[in-house]
Design a protein around this motif. Structure first.
Motif, PDB file in Angstrom:
ATOM      1  N   ARG A  14      88.073 -16.279  96.750  1.00 11.77           N
ATOM      2  CA  ARG A  14      87.105 -15.651  95.857  1.00 11.77           C
ATOM      3  C   ARG A  14      86.668 -14.328  96.473  1.00 11.77           C
ATOM      4  O   ARG A  14      86.172 -14.294  97.589  1.00 11.77           O
ATOM      5  CB  ARG A  14      85.905 -16.586  95.687  1.00 11.77           C
ATOM      6  CG  ARG A  14      84.875 -16.110  94.710  1.00 11.77           C
ATOM      7  CD  ARG A  14      83.778 -17.121  94.577  1.00 11.77           C
ATOM      8  NE  ARG A  14      84.244 -18.232  93.750  1.00 11.77           N
ATOM      9  CZ  ARG A  14      83.459 -19.205  93.309  1.00 11.77           C
ATOM     10  NH1 ARG A  14      82.187 -19.215  93.626  1.00 11.77           N
ATOM     11  NH2 ARG A  14      83.936 -20.163  92.568  1.00 11.77           N
ATOM     12  N   LYS A  63      82.232 -13.441  85.524  1.00 11.23           N
ATOM     13  CA  LYS A  63      80.938 -12.772  85.553  1.00 11.23           C
ATOM     14  C   LYS A  63      79.886 -13.819  85.200  1.00 11.23           C
ATOM     15  O   LYS A  63      79.578 -14.022  84.028  1.00 11.23           O
ATOM     16  CB  LYS A  63      80.922 -11.612  84.568  1.00 11.23           C
ATOM     17  CG  LYS A  63      79.746 -10.696  84.753  1.00 11.23           C
ATOM     18  CD  LYS A  63      79.893  -9.450  83.914  1.00 11.23           C
ATOM     19  CE  LYS A  63      78.725  -8.533  84.203  1.00 11.23           C
ATOM     20  NZ  LYS A  63      78.759  -7.341  83.389  1.00 11.23           N
ATOM     21  N   THR A  74      94.973 -14.866  88.612  1.00 16.23           N
ATOM     22  CA  THR A  74      93.713 -14.184  88.886  1.00 16.23           C
ATOM     23  C   THR A  74      92.793 -14.360  87.692  1.00 16.23           C
ATOM     24  O   THR A  74      93.238 -14.361  86.544  1.00 16.23           O
ATOM     25  CB  THR A  74      93.919 -12.694  89.211  1.00 16.23           C
ATOM     26  OG1 THR A  74      92.662 -12.095  89.493  1.00 16.23           O
ATOM     27  CG2 THR A  74      94.583 -11.945  88.081  1.00 16.23           C
ATOM     28  N   GLN A  75      91.504 -14.567  87.991  1.00 16.81           N
ATOM     29  CA  GLN A  75      90.517 -14.741  86.933  1.00 16.81           C
ATOM     30  C   GLN A  75      89.263 -13.989  87.341  1.00 16.81           C
ATOM     31  O   GLN A  75      88.736 -14.201  88.433  1.00 16.81           O
ATOM     32  CB  GLN A  75      90.218 -16.228  86.737  1.00 16.81           C
ATOM     33  CG  GLN A  75      89.221 -16.493  85.647  1.00 16.81           C
ATOM     34  CD  GLN A  75      88.928 -17.974  85.491  1.00 16.81           C
ATOM     35  OE1 GLN A  75      89.291 -18.790  86.328  1.00 16.81           O
ATOM     36  NE2 GLN A  75      88.260 -18.320  84.414  1.00 16.81           N
ATOM     37  N   HIS A  76      88.825 -13.101  86.481  1.00 10.85           N
ATOM     38  CA  HIS A  76      87.607 -12.339  86.750  1.00 10.85           C
ATOM     39  C   HIS A  76      86.447 -13.062  86.092  1.00 10.85           C
ATOM     40  O   HIS A  76      86.454 -13.298  84.887  1.00 10.85           O
ATOM     41  CB  HIS A  76      87.743 -10.906  86.246  1.00 10.85           C
ATOM     42  CG  HIS A  76      88.833 -10.166  86.957  1.00 10.85           C
ATOM     43  ND1 HIS A  76      88.672  -9.651  88.215  1.00 10.85           N
ATOM     44  CD2 HIS A  76      90.118  -9.911  86.610  1.00 10.85           C
ATOM     45  CE1 HIS A  76      89.807  -9.083  88.607  1.00 10.85           C
ATOM     46  NE2 HIS A  76      90.702  -9.239  87.652  1.00 10.85           N
ATOM     47  N   ARG A 128      95.979  -7.901  90.219  1.00 10.99           N
ATOM     48  CA  ARG A 128      96.742  -8.377  89.064  1.00 10.99           C
ATOM     49  C   ARG A 128      97.826  -9.355  89.527  1.00 10.99           C
ATOM     50  O   ARG A 128      98.273  -9.315  90.675  1.00 10.99           O
ATOM     51  CB  ARG A 128      97.423  -7.212  88.334  1.00 10.99           C
ATOM     52  CG  ARG A 128      96.472  -6.166  87.798  1.00 10.99           C
ATOM     53  CD  ARG A 128      95.704  -6.677  86.572  1.00 10.99           C
ATOM     54  NE  ARG A 128      94.760  -5.691  86.094  1.00 10.99           N
ATOM     55  CZ  ARG A 128      93.450  -5.732  86.298  1.00 10.99           C
ATOM     56  NH1 ARG A 128      92.912  -6.706  86.995  1.00 10.99           N
ATOM     57  NH2 ARG A 128      92.650  -4.809  85.797  1.00 10.99           N
ATOM     58  N   ALA A 178      79.536 -10.444  89.875  1.00 13.42           N
ATOM     59  CA  ALA A 178      80.870 -10.782  89.371  1.00 13.42           C
ATOM     60  C   ALA A 178      81.825 -10.970  90.549  1.00 13.42           C
ATOM     61  O   ALA A 178      81.629 -10.414  91.630  1.00 13.42           O
ATOM     62  CB  ALA A 178      81.370  -9.684  88.458  1.00 13.42           C
ATOM     63  N   ALA A 194      86.246 -12.147  91.583  1.00 12.61           N
ATOM     64  CA  ALA A 194      87.619 -12.432  91.157  1.00 12.61           C
ATOM     65  C   ALA A 194      88.086 -13.689  91.885  1.00 12.61           C
ATOM     66  O   ALA A 194      88.050 -13.745  93.116  1.00 12.61           O
ATOM     67  CB  ALA A 194      88.526 -11.265  91.484  1.00 12.61           C
ATOM     68  N   SER A 208      83.403  -8.477  93.449  1.00  9.70           N
ATOM     69  CA  SER A 208      84.019  -7.318  92.790  1.00  9.70           C
ATOM     70  C   SER A 208      83.861  -6.029  93.588  1.00  9.70           C
ATOM     71  O   SER A 208      84.628  -5.097  93.401  1.00  9.70           O
ATOM     72  CB  SER A 208      83.470  -7.144  91.378  1.00  9.70           C
ATOM     73  OG  SER A 208      82.063  -7.032  91.419  1.00  9.70           O
ATOM     74  N   SER A 227      88.496  -6.168  91.708  1.00 11.27           N
ATOM     75  CA  SER A 227      88.613  -6.220  90.248  1.00 11.27           C
ATOM     76  C   SER A 227      89.951  -5.659  89.760  1.00 11.27           C
ATOM     77  O   SER A 227      90.334  -5.864  88.614  1.00 11.27           O
ATOM     78  CB  SER A 227      87.461  -5.456  89.595  1.00 11.27           C
ATOM     79  OG  SER A 227      87.476  -4.114  90.006  1.00 11.27           O
TER      80      SER A 227
END
Length: 186
Positions: free
Chosen positions: A54, A30, A26-28, A9, A36, A38, A57, A6
């Motif tokens: 992928r 949920k 990057t895309q978090h 960056r 969840a 990333a 978290s 998580s």
């Protein structure tokens, strides 16, 4: 250094699958069901390949430990740029393709930051702004407003940029090295 997925960056360098990867996106996420995660798009610095991965978290990934030093630009040859450390006077060479188009902004004694991984240079960071001279540009058209339009210009180092209509041949300008855009006239 281990970090949680998580904490990943854009721009970070990760050690993953026996290679060094730079994070491009990057895309978090949920989702409603499940845990969840990333979604990370990375580019290999050694093989020049991309990878979409992928990470859950709660997973950890290894952040690359980099050494950063200040160097002054010295000169170039066909394949390399040469830099000198102002403290130890040690000289190093960096491949031209590592710097790319921004290499044209290098001027003698320009101070840059070079990042090393296992004593190999992996990135060169120029100052945020450099001074350049306009070599050629089109004449301003009557009726154009300053805010609405830009015109093409060629710098004395060969780079082409867009400048406001009031800029003329011989003017000194400040260029942003991160996006190669005009900042202001001197």
């Amino acid at each position: 250094m281990k970090i949680n997925a998580s904490e990943i960056r854009v721009g970070m360098l990760l050690e993953y699958k026996d290679d060094l990867w730079q994070v491009l996106k990057t895309q978090h996420v949920k989702p409603g069901k499940g845990g969840a995660f990333a979604q990370v798009e990375m580019k290999s610095l050694n093989k020049n390949t991309k990878l979409n991965e992928r990470f859950r978290s709660n997973e950890t990934v290894e952040k690359a430990a980099l050494d950063e030093s200040d160097f002054n630009y010295s000169y170039e040859d066909d394949q390399n740029y040469f830099f000198i450390n102002p403290k130890s006077f040690e000289q190093i060479d960096v491949k031209k393709d590592l710097i790319g188009e921004k290499g044209k902004l290098l001027t003698e004694n320009l101070e840059v930051k070079i990042s090393f991984y296992n004593e190999n240079p992996i990135s060169v960071e120029l100052p945020n702004q450099v001074q350049c001279k306009i070599d050629t540009t089109d004449a301003a058209l009557k009726g154009q407003t300053v805010s609405s339009s830009y015109k093409p210009a060629k710098l004395d180092n060969g780079l082409s940029i867009q400048v406001p209509p009031f800029i003329e041949v011989g003017d000194e300008v400040i260029i942003d090295t991160r996006n190669l855009e005009y900042v202001k006239k001197i």
